[in-house]
Scaffold this active site. Structure first.
Site, PDB file in Angstrom:
ATOM      1  N   CYS A 199      49.274 -29.904  30.383  1.00 54.91           N
ATOM      2  CA  CYS A 199      50.419 -29.188  30.958  1.00 54.91           C
ATOM      3  C   CYS A 199      50.341 -29.166  32.481  1.00 54.91           C
ATOM      4  O   CYS A 199      51.356 -29.309  33.168  1.00 54.91           O
ATOM      5  CB  CYS A 199      50.492 -27.774  30.383  1.00 54.91           C
ATOM      6  N   GLN A 205      44.950 -22.996  29.378  1.00 56.89           N
ATOM      7  CA  GLN A 205      44.181 -23.823  30.322  1.00 56.89           C
ATOM      8  C   GLN A 205      44.388 -25.319  30.036  1.00 56.89           C
ATOM      9  O   GLN A 205      43.500 -26.140  30.272  1.00 56.89           O
ATOM     10  CB  GLN A 205      42.698 -23.465  30.279  1.00 56.89           C
ATOM     11  N   SER A 206      45.559 -25.681  29.537  1.00 56.60           N
ATOM     12  CA  SER A 206      45.827 -27.079  29.194  1.00 56.60           C
ATOM     13  C   SER A 206      45.841 -27.987  30.426  1.00 56.60           C
ATOM     14  O   SER A 206      46.582 -27.742  31.386  1.00 56.60           O
ATOM     15  CB  SER A 206      47.174 -27.168  28.478  1.00 56.60           C
ATOM     16  N   ASN A 207      45.017 -29.032  30.367  1.00 51.55           N
ATOM     17  CA  ASN A 207      45.053 -30.057  31.414  1.00 51.55           C
ATOM     18  C   ASN A 207      46.346 -30.856  31.334  1.00 51.55           C
ATOM     19  O   ASN A 207      46.911 -31.264  32.347  1.00 51.55           O
ATOM     20  CB  ASN A 207      43.876 -31.016  31.243  1.00 51.55           C
TER      21      ASN A 207
END
Ligand SMILES: *Cc1c(COP(=O)(O)O)cnc(C)c1O
Length: 350
Positions: free
Chosen positions: A90, A86-88
């Site tokens: 990325c 859930q990386s912002n």
């Protein structure tokens, strides 16, 4: 040592660093009077990095202005990145790459929120080559990123890997730039804030410290980390000093200038706490501003607690840096609400 520069001088140094134009800047600085009233005190302004334009916004748009700026400057045609599913960071990378016509490869640690929602959904939508892998964040995942880059290079591409410490230093450059915006906006609004709070463990806080010090403002940056990293003060200090070098500033940041609290992590990174849910609801219900479940709600929970404890007094002014992350909310729906057998809403944590 520790020379103060004017805003124009700092802006000129920043302009010399390679950049790409991907965001909406300056982001707004808005007062939140109903939030101030609810907390019984300090004037609260939000610096809306969640409104930075690209891909639902967030602080990584400003950071990628310089990291992808460097990649393009070096002739790269492909960006390789990796973090949590859930990386912002990325998600914003995938969108920036799409916009600039670059290929994007993401290697994401499966973790606990790898459902097709929120940021992961958007990574696919932006056309990134996504692979979910088992190792957690850390050296093993970094090794996978570099191995991917090697394969791409062998196939004739020119990859650029986004990784600490370089990306953290360039992120600090980005947030020194953000301080120049805040400096100008404060003049327009006729305010001089005492504090600036942000959810950070790296470049964002480093840049706030560097920019505030370089301009000689009275702004005291406080970071609230969402993750327990024992070396975070060192990371932030090093990023600030690396950024000072990149910007040719005659400045040195010491460890005791880095105030970063891990009191609001709760159980773990990415796991909601009752305090962060309270903060989410308060901002949404007083100002119509959505925080995110991983970073900004925990940081804002820290700000609320610091008001209650009197660290921030009612006659002071505080800026909260809204660093974005809101798409992750959609992957956390089950942590917020449920319905009973008849379909009525249940507010969890009430
Ligand atoms: C990445 C991120 C942060 C932390 O930024 P750093 O520069 O790594 O400190 C804070 N908030 C959100 C929403 C983020 O995505």
């Amino acid at each position: 040592m520790n020379d103060i520069v004017t805003r124009e001088e700092l802006c000129r140094s920043i302009e010399l660093v390679p950049q790409v134009d991907i965001g909406h800047f300056p982001t707004p600085l808005e007062e939140c009077p109903r939030l101030s009233e609810a907390l019984g005190g300090p004037r609260i302004f939000m610096k809306r990095e969640d409104c930075s334009g690209l891909a639902f916004g967030g602080n990584k748009v400003r950071q990628l202005t310089f990291t992808i700026g460097e990649a393009v400057h070096r002739g790269a045609d492909t960006i390789v990145h990796g973090a949590a599913s859930q990386s912002n960071h990325c998600r914003q990378t995938a969108a920036a790459a799409a916009r600039l016509g670059l290929k994007c490869y993401l290697r994401l640690s499966r973790g606990q929120k790898s459902t097709l929602q929120g940021n992961l959904l958007l990574d696919y939508l932006a056309g990134a080559d996504v692979e979910l892998v088992d190792p957690p964040l850390g050296p093993e995942l970094d090794a996978i990123k570099y191995a991917t880059a090697e394969q791409l290079e062998a196939a004739g591409l020119k990859p650029y890997v986004i990784a600490h410490p370089r990306s953290t230093a360039l992120a600090a450059v980005a947030f020194a730039w953000c301080v120049t915006e805040i400096h100008a906006q404060q003049q327009e609004l006729g305010i001089e804030a005492d504090w600036i709070y942000a959810g950070s463990t790296g470049g964002t806080q480093a840049g706030l410290i560097l920019g505030s010090k370089a301009l000689g403002t009275k702004l005291k940056p406080v970071g609230i980390t969402p993750i327990r990293w024992d070396d975070r003060v060192e990371r932030i200090r090093n990023a600030a000093n690396d950024a000072a070098k990149i910007l040719n500033l005659n400045l040195q940041i010491a460890d005791d200038e880095v105030e970063n609290s891990d009191d609001y992590v709760g159980e773990a990174y990415g796991v909601v706490s009752s305090e962060c849910i309270d903060a989410l609801k308060l901002a949404a219900r007083t100002e119509g501003i959505f925080l995110d479940p991983v970073y900004t709600s925990k940081a804002f929970a820290g700000l609320i607690d610091h008001v209650r404890k009197g660290k921030i007094t009612s006659d002071e002014t505080v800026i909260f840096l809204h660093t974005g992350g809101t798409p992750a909310l959609f992957a956390y729906n089950e942590e917020l609400f449920a319905t009973d057998k008849r379909g009525s809403l249940i507010e969890l944590w009430d």
